[in-house]
Enzyme design. Sequence first.
Site, PDB file in Angstrom:
ATOM      1  N   ASP A  51       0.843  -1.203   0.000  1.00 54.01           N
ATOM      2  CA  ASP A  51       0.000   0.000   0.000  1.00 54.01           C
ATOM      3  C   ASP A  51       0.878   1.252   0.000  1.00 54.01           C
ATOM      4  O   ASP A  51       0.377   2.371  -0.028  1.00 54.01           O
ATOM      5  CB  ASP A  51      -1.011  -0.006   1.152  1.00 54.01           C
ATOM      6  CG  ASP A  51      -0.357  -0.095   2.511  1.00 54.01           C
ATOM      7  OD1 ASP A  51       0.888  -0.216   2.580  1.00 54.01           O
ATOM      8  OD2 ASP A  51      -1.089  -0.045   3.522  1.00 54.01           O
ATOM      9  N   SER A  52       2.228   1.049  -0.026  1.00 53.95           N
ATOM     10  CA  SER A  52       3.142   2.168  -0.282  1.00 53.95           C
ATOM     11  C   SER A  52       2.897   2.731  -1.680  1.00 53.95           C
ATOM     12  O   SER A  52       3.404   3.806  -2.012  1.00 53.95           O
ATOM     13  CB  SER A  52       4.598   1.727  -0.125  1.00 53.95           C
ATOM     14  OG  SER A  52       4.837   0.532  -0.847  1.00 53.95           O
ATOM     15  N   ASP A  90      -1.035  -6.050  -0.115  1.00 51.66           N
ATOM     16  CA  ASP A  90      -1.448  -5.402   1.137  1.00 51.66           C
ATOM     17  C   ASP A  90      -2.947  -5.166   1.135  1.00 51.66           C
ATOM     18  O   ASP A  90      -3.494  -4.620   0.164  1.00 51.66           O
ATOM     19  CB  ASP A  90      -0.771  -4.019   1.255  1.00 51.66           C
ATOM     20  CG  ASP A  90       0.492  -4.070   2.085  1.00 51.66           C
ATOM     21  OD1 ASP A  90       0.650  -4.996   2.900  1.00 51.66           O
ATOM     22  OD2 ASP A  90       1.332  -3.160   1.908  1.00 51.66           O
ATOM     23  N   LYS A 120      -1.309  -9.371   2.900  1.00 52.54           N
ATOM     24  CA  LYS A 120      -0.579  -8.902   4.093  1.00 52.54           C
ATOM     25  C   LYS A 120      -1.472  -7.938   4.868  1.00 52.54           C
ATOM     26  O   LYS A 120      -2.111  -7.062   4.276  1.00 52.54           O
ATOM     27  CB  LYS A 120       0.740  -8.226   3.710  1.00 52.54           C
ATOM     28  CG  LYS A 120       1.486  -7.659   4.916  1.00 52.54           C
ATOM     29  CD  LYS A 120       2.947  -7.377   4.620  1.00 52.54           C
ATOM     30  CE  LYS A 120       3.211  -6.097   3.878  1.00 52.54           C
ATOM     31  NZ  LYS A 120       2.779  -4.866   4.587  1.00 52.54           N
ATOM     32  N   GLU A 122      -1.576  -5.491   8.588  1.00 54.34           N
ATOM     33  CA  GLU A 122      -0.768  -4.886   9.645  1.00 54.34           C
ATOM     34  C   GLU A 122      -1.445  -5.058  11.003  1.00 54.34           C
ATOM     35  O   GLU A 122      -2.636  -4.769  11.149  1.00 54.34           O
ATOM     36  CB  GLU A 122      -0.593  -3.385   9.368  1.00 54.34           C
ATOM     37  CG  GLU A 122       0.232  -3.097   8.123  1.00 54.34           C
ATOM     38  CD  GLU A 122       0.435  -1.602   7.890  1.00 54.34           C
ATOM     39  OE1 GLU A 122       0.060  -0.779   8.752  1.00 54.34           O
ATOM     40  OE2 GLU A 122       0.979  -1.264   6.819  1.00 54.34           O
ATOM     41  N   GLU A 189       9.023  -4.221  10.610  1.00 58.31           N
ATOM     42  CA  GLU A 189       9.489  -2.943  10.063  1.00 58.31           C
ATOM     43  C   GLU A 189      10.061  -2.051  11.149  1.00 58.31           C
ATOM     44  O   GLU A 189       9.437  -1.813  12.197  1.00 58.31           O
ATOM     45  CB  GLU A 189       8.312  -2.243   9.352  1.00 58.31           C
ATOM     46  CG  GLU A 189       8.704  -0.901   8.743  1.00 58.31           C
ATOM     47  CD  GLU A 189       7.704  -0.358   7.738  1.00 58.31           C
ATOM     48  OE1 GLU A 189       6.734  -1.058   7.392  1.00 58.31           O
ATOM     49  OE2 GLU A 189       7.908   0.785   7.287  1.00 58.31           O
TER      50      GLU A 189
HETATM   51  O1  KIV Z   1       3.565  -1.134   1.676  1.00 56.87           O
HETATM   52  C1  KIV Z   1       4.756  -1.485   1.717  1.00 56.87           C
HETATM   53  O2  KIV Z   1       5.578  -1.169   0.863  1.00 56.87           O
HETATM   54  C2  KIV Z   1       5.170  -2.320   2.844  1.00 56.87           C
HETATM   55  C3  KIV Z   1       6.636  -2.571   3.008  1.00 56.87           C
HETATM   56  C4  KIV Z   1       7.283  -1.371   3.554  1.00 56.87           C
HETATM   57  C5  KIV Z   1       6.912  -3.785   3.817  1.00 56.87           C
HETATM   58  O3  KIV Z   1       4.363  -2.743   3.619  1.00 56.87           O
END
Ligand code: KIV
Length: 271
Positions: A51-52, A90, A120, A122, A189
Amino acid sequence: MSTESKVRVITTHVLSEMKFRGEKISMLTGYDYSMARILDAAGIDVILVGDSASNVMAGYESTLPITLDQMIYHATSVVRAVKRALVVVDMPFGTYQGNSKLALNCAIRIMKESGADALKLEGGREIIDSVQRILSAGIPVMGHLGLTPQSIHKFGTYVVRAKDEEEADKLVEDAHILQDAGCFALVLEKIPAKLGAKVARDLKIPVIGIGAGGGVDGQVLVVHDMLGITQEFSPRFLRRYHNLYAEMLGAFQSFIGDVKSGDFPNDREQY
Ligand code: KIV
């Protein structure tokens, strides 16, 4: 295409074998077809549709604004490119916190519409209902602890997490909770290297770090950061492998110059 040829080489089972034999796992983010093709050709083990994308693709300040539909769009583009790597997506902010039924519906949408391999999420104990419900549908889940950017408004800053004993103990407990629930891997992280190594030693599942030191089972970076496309983000854990910002800037300036001067196109570049 036969069903067999659609099965990617790297599976969650392969990652667990890699941990078992001490082979480090490589993971980078990817958000689009062209980049994912290069990542896969290079032999990356895991592509994270992070989600980056909210930051590096859409230009938002945090990961919170990106939507489920936008994540599915990125994931679908990546999956189309990939033959070998495991593709993990994510779940975006708001799709799994506090509502496990919604979490399952959103998880199923991502898996069905994108063809990704895993998701994934969080957090630890506070999202365990969602993790369990998604796992019960046969969808592999990767956990994410330490600095969890979707909780930036709770933390207030992006500084190193779990430096004090209380937060470190909670992180270790959460890591066990996620493993016991059935997560196939865990991302840690921005935490002290000693703590990262301890969690990796304690757990049977692979632990992949970003700013969690060298004692974990693998490493992940955001692809735009390691390529040097982003300039302003310079945490200690980031190793830049290229200065693509400068290279691209130079190429764009050359193109502009060639167009303005009439040098492009030349005789061989037209019909
Ligand atoms: O969204 C992302 O890029 C991440 C990484 C920083 C692990 O969750």
